[in-house]
Design a protein around this motif. Structure first.
Motif: not given
Length: 208
Positions: A21-37
């Motif tokens: 479960l990844a939590v971040d208010d930044s859209y860019v950071d959400r996309k980065v961590i989602e892709r890395l995971l």
């Protein structure tokens, strides 16, 4: 609601697949961590706030969540520290107060390298404190931690492990200089503009 938030339409993940479960208010950071995971073969659920994370886990005080938290299985939670409404530290405390989820490893992420903040999160029970931008090597290392079962150590053993790691990292600082985005002992931090450029560049790279 954005397509990257609470993806209930995703197909069920297999019992052997690790779920983050990844939590971040930044859209860019959400996309980065989602892709890395996802590159690291994790099942990923992303939400934009601590409040939404608590709703997903069924810890928002409601008797029944519309998301159906009874069947939720999460192997790790990764959360940004600085978020409006509820910080990552406050979310960490809520999770550690839960009898159901307190043993789940929680990783705090931040673009600000503040030692008192790092220490406070580790003392509260965070598994690790990562400085942004998060790298693929960080995610792979975290996966190894979960697979090896280190996240199931007793509270005392885990705290002792963190203190040893923190001490070892800091003891290496004089002879092994490191950048502020990879070393938790460096009191300086990269400028916001530099970190932003790195995040956008990383997002472009992982989307290729």
């Amino acid at each position: 609601m954005g397509s990257d938030v609470l993806r209930q339409q995703d197909p069920p993940y297999s019992s052997g697949e690790l779920h983050v479960l990844a939590v971040d208010d930044s859209y860019v950071d959400r996309k980065v961590i989602e892709r890395l995971l996802k590159i690291s073969s994790f099942k990923v659920t992303v939400v934009e706030s601590g409040t939404r994370a608590l709703e997903y886990l069924g810890l928002d005080g409601q008797k029944k969540s519309s998301i159906g938290f009874e069947s939720v299985k999460v192997n790790m939670i990764m959360t940004d520290y600085s978020m409006p409404g509820m910080t990552g530290y406050e979310l960490l405390k809520k999770i550690k107060e839960s009898s159901i989820f307190r043993e789940i490893p929680v990783v705090i992420m931040s673009s600000e390298n503040i030692l008192t903040r790092i220490d406070r999160c580790l003392e509260e029970g965070a598994e690790e404190f990562l400085l942004k931008p998060v790298k693929l090597a960080d995610v792979k290392r975290l996966k190894e931690v979960i697979v090896k079962g280190e996240g199931k150590e007793s509270g005392g053993e885990r705290e002792s492990h963190k203190k040893r790691k923190r001490s070892e990292d800091c003891s290496e600082l004089p002879s092994t200089p490191c950048s502020s985005v990879s070393c938790p002992c460096d009191p300086s931090s990269s400028s916001p503009s530099a970190l932003s450029s790195k995040k956008y560049r990383l997002l472009a790279e992982v989307e290729q």
